[in-house]
Design an enzyme around this catalytic site. Structure first.
Site, mmCIF file in Angstrom:
data_model
loop_
_atom_site.group_PDB
_atom_site.id
_atom_site.type_symbol
_atom_site.label_atom_id
_atom_site.label_comp_id
_atom_site.label_asym_id
_atom_site.label_seq_id
_atom_site.Cartn_x
_atom_site.Cartn_y
_atom_site.Cartn_z
ATOM 1 N N ASP A 151 0.831 -1.199 0.000
ATOM 2 C CA ASP A 151 0.000 0.000 0.000
ATOM 3 C C ASP A 151 0.868 1.253 0.000
ATOM 4 O OD1 ASP A 151 -1.995 1.857 0.334
ATOM 5 O OD2 ASP A 151 -2.464 1.317 2.403
ATOM 6 N N ASP A 356 -2.524 6.300 -5.599
ATOM 7 C CA ASP A 356 -2.701 5.396 -4.467
ATOM 8 C C ASP A 356 -2.928 3.979 -4.968
ATOM 9 O OD1 ASP A 356 -3.129 4.535 -1.812
ATOM 10 O OD2 ASP A 356 -5.291 4.784 -2.033
#
Length: 478
Positions: A151, A356
């Site tokens: 992430d 992201d």
């Protein structure tokens, strides 16, 4: 016998050539500004097909990890029959993540968690807010292999740890036992290392008074969380890439439907991320390619060999004042089928944009999204429009088609860089009778835009933090 007039003949030939030239021009224009492909290519297979480049394991400046989709046939979790979420759950979780990011950036987050296990609500999140792509790394001495979701929006790396003082969810591999690692150690509350934890970047700090042990706590958008000891141990990325004293969270209380993954690896910009912890070895340089479908594979690379691919287009890496842990991009415009939208640049600049890996669907300012949707509808008029679904309002019934042609969508970033989104990043397939434009609007133009992972599929996305740039390479996984 009549003799043809020479001037009339020349005029006829000229008109014929002009018409032929225009036809070729229109055909070329269509090729340049559209994608034509089989609808079946948007659906994953039931078996795994590796699509990654061979990693150069002999290069001490670079290491490559295989990336798989958490719920695809290439994943060990899939083999363990982990139940994949429905489309509704995926999109609900995605909206929870987006809302959490927006709250965090505006300082209005209600998801902050104290690093005290007794203060964390013992309620499992109803959906998964964590990312869907995993890599396998080794932790400890001797090493234990663990599947971690990665992430770019998180800094802390953590995994579940024995003895699971309060709660551990079910995971595929054996839960890491720090007592069996010769290189494991806790950090003390008074250490400079413990002070690296910061609630401002989403990770709370606390202290176990009885042993003066540093405690962490982190909570995600869907209310899932992890808390435990902020520790250090040996991280193994490959036989020749071993990171001693790697800082991570040794989770003693972990809740949420992580569906078998052992934890998370943080690729953010904060000091405790793996990117910063390995800065001396890999030079704050990493790249990844997310597989096009859940039945194929991608990669996560750390380090730069110095070879520059001509296929990679770079744009300046930005930093949003309110989002220093995120990687930001400067979006200046969008085009659909070669037609640049009339949305003022000020609309994109007022919101800013981050990239992201954990957000699924790209979010845009409502003004920009409305223009995108309207132009897409205009150029898709030959296809049957159908009902909206969840966050998607531009959907089509393509059940009668084998091959489809859709307009290309291009993002114009700072530095004059134009990135053509891959065809698989333009449409989100619920079924052949409900295929939707894979973008969604934010609640307001002022909310930060997010470049999500569906639109990153198929690219090699390069993060050259030291060089101050982010790159996009076509055909990245092959």
């Amino acid at each position: 016998m009549a003799i043809p007039n020479t001037s009339s003949l020349l005029y006829f030939l000229f008109c014929s050539l002009l018409l032929f030239s225009l036809e070729k021009s229109f055909a070329l224009e269509e090729i340049l500004h559209t994608h034509t492909f089989n609808l079946s290519s948007l659906f994953p297979d039931s078996t795994c097909s590796s699509s990654v480049k061979e990693a150069n394991t002999n290069n001490n400046k670079k290491v490559s990890l295989k990336v798989v989709h958490k719920y695809g046939p290439c994943s060990q979790l899939f083999q363990g029959k982990a139940k994949a979420p429905t489309h509704a759950q995926i999109l609900q979780a995605d909206q929870s993540r987006v809302s959490s990011i927006h709250s965090r950036l505006t300082g209005k987050s209600n998801n902050r968690v104290r690093a005290d296990a007794t203060s964390i609500p013992a309620k499992s999140g109803s959906v998964v807010g964590s990312p869907n792509y995993i890599v396998t790394v080794g932790l400890g001495t001797p090493k234990n292999d663990l599947s971690l979701v990665f992430d770019t929006g998180s800094d802390l790396t953590w995994t579940q740890c024995q003895p699971c003082a309060k709660y551990c969810y079910r995971q595929k591999e054996t839960i890491f036992d720090p007592n069996k690692s010769n290189s494991y150690a806790n950090n003390s509350c008074t250490s400079a290392t413990c002070s690296l934890l910061s609630s401002r970047t989403g990770t709370a700090r606390g202290c176990l008074q009885s042993s003066s042990t540093c405690i962490y706590g982190v909570q995600y958008g869907d209310k899932s969380y992890s808390s435990g000891y902020f520790s250090k141990d040996t991280l193994t990325l490959s036989p020749s890439d071993v990171i001693p004293n790697f800082l991570f969270g040794c989770g003693q209380n972990n809740r949420g439907l992580f569906n078998g993954a052992a934890g998370l690896i943080g690729l953010g910009r904060g000091k405790i991320s793996i990117v910063e912890q390995t800065a001396q070895k890999y030079g704050r340089y990493f790249s990844y390619c997310l597989p096009k479908t859940s039945s194929s594979t991608g990669f996560l690379n750390f380090g730069n060999t110095g070879a520059i691919s001509k296929s990679i287009k770079y744009t300046p890496l930005s930093t949003l004042s309110q989002a220093s842990s995120f990687y930001a991009l400067q979006l200046l415009g969008i085009s659909v089928g070669g037609q640049k939208l009339s949305t003022p640049v000020s609309v994109y600049q007022s919101s800013g944009m981050i990239i992201d890996s954990g957000t699924v669907i790209t979010r845009l300012p409502p003004t920009a999204y409305s223009a995108l949707s309207a132009e897409f509808k205009k150029q898709m008029s030959k296809y049957k429009f159908t009902s909206a679904y969840s966050i998607f309002d531009t959907c089509y019934d393509l059940s009668g088609y084998t091959t489809i042609t859709i307009p290309k969508i291009s993002f114009i970033f700072g530095g004059g860089t134009t990135v053509d989104i891959d065809s698989i990043g333009i449409l989100y397939v619920l079924s052949s009778s409900q295929v939707c434009l894979a973008f969604a609007p934010n609640g307001a133009d002022s909310e930060v835009a997010i470049f999500g992972n569906v639109q990153q599929n198929g690219f090699e996305v390069v993060y050259d933090i030291g060089g101050g740039k982010i790159g996009f390479g076509i055909a990245g996984c092959s």
